[in-house]
Write an enzyme that holds these catalytic residues in place. Structure first.
Site, PDB file in Angstrom:
ATOM      1  N   SER A 151      47.723  13.021  71.205  1.00 59.03           N
ATOM      2  CA  SER A 151      47.582  12.960  72.661  1.00 59.03           C
ATOM      3  C   SER A 151      48.154  11.639  73.157  1.00 59.03           C
ATOM      4  O   SER A 151      48.205  10.658  72.396  1.00 59.03           O
ATOM      5  CB  SER A 151      46.107  13.026  73.061  1.00 59.03           C
ATOM      6  OG  SER A 151      45.955  12.710  74.446  1.00 59.03           O
ATOM      7  N   TYR A 165      37.157  11.070  71.135  1.00 59.42           N
ATOM      8  CA  TYR A 165      38.417  11.815  71.260  1.00 59.42           C
ATOM      9  C   TYR A 165      39.605  10.874  71.079  1.00 59.42           C
ATOM     10  O   TYR A 165      40.535  11.160  70.322  1.00 59.42           O
ATOM     11  CB  TYR A 165      38.466  12.489  72.632  1.00 59.42           C
ATOM     12  CG  TYR A 165      39.695  13.339  72.874  1.00 59.42           C
ATOM     13  CD1 TYR A 165      39.764  14.639  72.367  1.00 59.42           C
ATOM     14  CD2 TYR A 165      40.772  12.864  73.611  1.00 59.42           C
ATOM     15  CE1 TYR A 165      40.893  15.435  72.587  1.00 59.42           C
ATOM     16  CE2 TYR A 165      41.901  13.645  73.841  1.00 59.42           C
ATOM     17  CZ  TYR A 165      41.949  14.929  73.327  1.00 59.42           C
ATOM     18  OH  TYR A 165      43.067  15.711  73.549  1.00 59.42           O
TER      19      TYR A 165
HETATM   20  P1  NAD Z   1      42.382  24.774  74.796  1.00 60.31           P
HETATM   21  O1  NAD Z   1      40.938  24.445  74.934  1.00 60.31           O
HETATM   22  O2  NAD Z   1      43.057  25.593  75.836  1.00 60.31           O
HETATM   23  O3  NAD Z   1      42.631  25.436  73.371  1.00 60.31           O
HETATM   24  C1  NAD Z   1      42.077  24.906  72.208  1.00 60.31           C
HETATM   25  C2  NAD Z   1      41.793  26.045  71.223  1.00 60.31           C
HETATM   26  O4  NAD Z   1      41.278  25.468  70.012  1.00 60.31           O
HETATM   27  C3  NAD Z   1      40.736  27.037  71.727  1.00 60.31           C
HETATM   28  O5  NAD Z   1      41.201  28.365  71.598  1.00 60.31           O
HETATM   29  C4  NAD Z   1      39.538  26.781  70.810  1.00 60.31           C
HETATM   30  O6  NAD Z   1      38.762  27.942  70.551  1.00 60.31           O
HETATM   31  C5  NAD Z   1      40.226  26.279  69.551  1.00 60.31           C
HETATM   32  N1  NAD Z   1      39.317  25.508  68.706  1.00 60.31           N
HETATM   33  C6  NAD Z   1      38.377  24.600  69.092  1.00 60.31           C
HETATM   34  N2  NAD Z   1      37.716  24.156  68.024  1.00 60.31           N
HETATM   35  C7  NAD Z   1      38.234  24.787  66.935  1.00 60.31           C
HETATM   36  C8  NAD Z   1      37.941  24.759  65.545  1.00 60.31           C
HETATM   37  N3  NAD Z   1      36.956  23.998  65.056  1.00 60.31           N
HETATM   38  N4  NAD Z   1      38.667  25.530  64.710  1.00 60.31           N
HETATM   39  C9  NAD Z   1      39.649  26.327  65.206  1.00 60.31           C
HETATM   40  N5  NAD Z   1      39.957  26.414  66.508  1.00 60.31           N
HETATM   41  C10 NAD Z   1      39.249  25.655  67.365  1.00 60.31           C
HETATM   42  O7  NAD Z   1      43.100  23.359  74.648  1.00 60.31           O
HETATM   43  P2  NAD Z   1      44.627  22.865  74.739  1.00 60.31           P
HETATM   44  O8  NAD Z   1      44.767  22.066  75.967  1.00 60.31           O
HETATM   45  O9  NAD Z   1      45.572  23.954  74.455  1.00 60.31           O
HETATM   46  O10 NAD Z   1      44.588  21.821  73.532  1.00 60.31           O
HETATM   47  C11 NAD Z   1      45.267  21.995  72.318  1.00 60.31           C
HETATM   48  C12 NAD Z   1      45.433  20.641  71.665  1.00 60.31           C
HETATM   49  O11 NAD Z   1      46.130  19.757  72.554  1.00 60.31           O
HETATM   50  C13 NAD Z   1      44.138  19.934  71.308  1.00 60.31           C
HETATM   51  O12 NAD Z   1      44.260  19.304  70.051  1.00 60.31           O
HETATM   52  C14 NAD Z   1      44.002  18.889  72.396  1.00 60.31           C
HETATM   53  O13 NAD Z   1      43.232  17.782  72.002  1.00 60.31           O
HETATM   54  C15 NAD Z   1      45.442  18.529  72.639  1.00 60.31           C
HETATM   55  N6  NAD Z   1      45.729  17.892  73.928  1.00 60.31           N
HETATM   56  C16 NAD Z   1      45.410  18.524  75.080  1.00 60.31           C
HETATM   57  C17 NAD Z   1      45.652  17.882  76.286  1.00 60.31           C
HETATM   58  C18 NAD Z   1      45.270  18.516  77.594  1.00 60.31           C
HETATM   59  O14 NAD Z   1      45.339  17.845  78.630  1.00 60.31           O
HETATM   60  N7  NAD Z   1      44.878  19.780  77.609  1.00 60.31           N
HETATM   61  C19 NAD Z   1      46.256  16.615  76.304  1.00 60.31           C
HETATM   62  C20 NAD Z   1      46.586  16.019  75.103  1.00 60.31           C
HETATM   63  C21 NAD Z   1      46.308  16.667  73.906  1.00 60.31           C
END
Ligand code: NAD
Length: 265
Positions: A151, A165
């Site tokens: 991130s 986080y």
């Molecule tokens: P999201 O919540 O839309 O999707 C995340 C998915 O991961 C969900 O389907 C959830 O069920 C699954 N998940 C959660 N815990 C899990 C586990 N223990 N085992 C398997 N699956 C699991 O989130 P997103 O925004 O698509 O995020 C994806 C990645 O991007 C994450 O690592 C997040 O930290 C990172 N990220 C997101 C953002 C943002 O602003 N959304 C910014 C930077 C980084």
């Protein structure tokens, strides 16, 4: 998504975690559209199955399978990687994308130990398990590409703290860099994706008021949250041979956030 589809991942097998939502969902569909066969893994088995249904309806049968896997559990991750081999014969790409941002994650004084441990188990240990079992399989076929989702918060401090986080994503960057160096001569590439703030459930459920949203948006030069598909396109580049000379990078896709001091009015 409409034809024609591409072939940037033709003949490749990809495993994507967190495939039921956000970046993982968009990446699963995009990777399949570029010719990959995809294992869609998620702790939310219904979400992962829905992603497979979408891929099947767009591109036909045999393009994707789903599995319920909690990435913090070694046995689940082992099964997930082995499913790629038993179903599609090999694994060329692993996208360690699943992650959590817990609503109770806050500053050094208020974050509790259980929230810290849970965040580290999923966001850090989960990435390690994925790498461990994918490396074993990729060695057999002469290499592969592993993308770990970190991130922008691993690169910039924020006055809106989520300490566990942030620490977990810093660990993902450091781990990815070291893995990249250790396995470079085996042709296993490791790159970290550093998304900016996105309009996905993960962040939008956390920033549940306009005030909270605007507190962040003022720091994004483009003045908007990113879309999951914009990260999926970056992940596709890192997954494909288009990035064949790249390993160990912090690949930042953030609307200019990390480059900004003062943003446009
Ligand atoms: P999201 O919540 O839309 O999707 C995340 C998915 O991961 C969900 O389907 C959830 O069920 C699954 N998940 C959660 N815990 C899990 C586990 N223990 N085992 C398997 N699956 C699991 O989130 P997103 O925004 O698509 O995020 C994806 C990645 O991007 C994450 O690592 C997040 O930290 C990172 N990220 C997101 C953002 C943002 O602003 N959304 C910014 C930077 C980084």
């Amino acid at each position: 998504m409409s034809p024609p589809y591409g072939s940037r991942l033709a003949g490749k097998v990809a495993v994507i975690t967190g495939a039921g939502s956000g970046i993982g969902l968009e990446s699963s569909v995009l990777f399949a559209s570029e010719g990959a066969q995809v294992v869609c893994a998620d702790i939310n088995d219904k979400g992962a199955a829905a992603t497979v249904e979408k891929i099947t309806s767009l591109f036909g049968k045999g393009r994707a399978v789903s599995i319920r896997a909690d990435v913090s559990k070694e046995e689940d991750v082992k099964k997930m990687i082995h499913l790629a081999v038993s179903e599609f014969g090999k694994i060329n790409v692993l996208f360690n994308n699943a992650g959590i941002m817990h609503p109770a994650d806050d500053n050094a004084l208020t974050t509790t130990e259980d929230i810290w441990d849970l965040t580290m188990k999923i966001n850090v240990k989960g990435v390690w398990w994925g790498c461990k079992y994918a490396i074993e399989e990729m060695r057999k076929t002469g290499g592969g590409s592993i993308i770990n989702t970190a991130s922008f918060v691993a690169l910039r401090g924020a006055a809106t703290p989520q300490l566990a986080y942030t620490a977990s994503k810093g660990a993902v960057l450091a781990m990815t860099r070291e893995l990249a160096v250790v396995h470079a001569k085996e042709n296993i590439r490791f790159n970290a994706l550093c998304p900016g703030p996105l309009r996905t459930p993960l962040l939008m459920e956390f920033l549940n008021t306009d005030e909270k949203k605007n507190r962040r948006l003022v720091h994004v030069p483009m003045g908007r949250f990113g879309e999951a598909i914009e990260q999926a396109k970056a992940a596709l580049f890192l997954a494909s041979d288009d990035s064949s000379y790249m390993t160990g990078t912090d690949f930042v896709v953030d609307g200019g956030l990390c480059s900004a001091y003062v943003t446009p009015e």
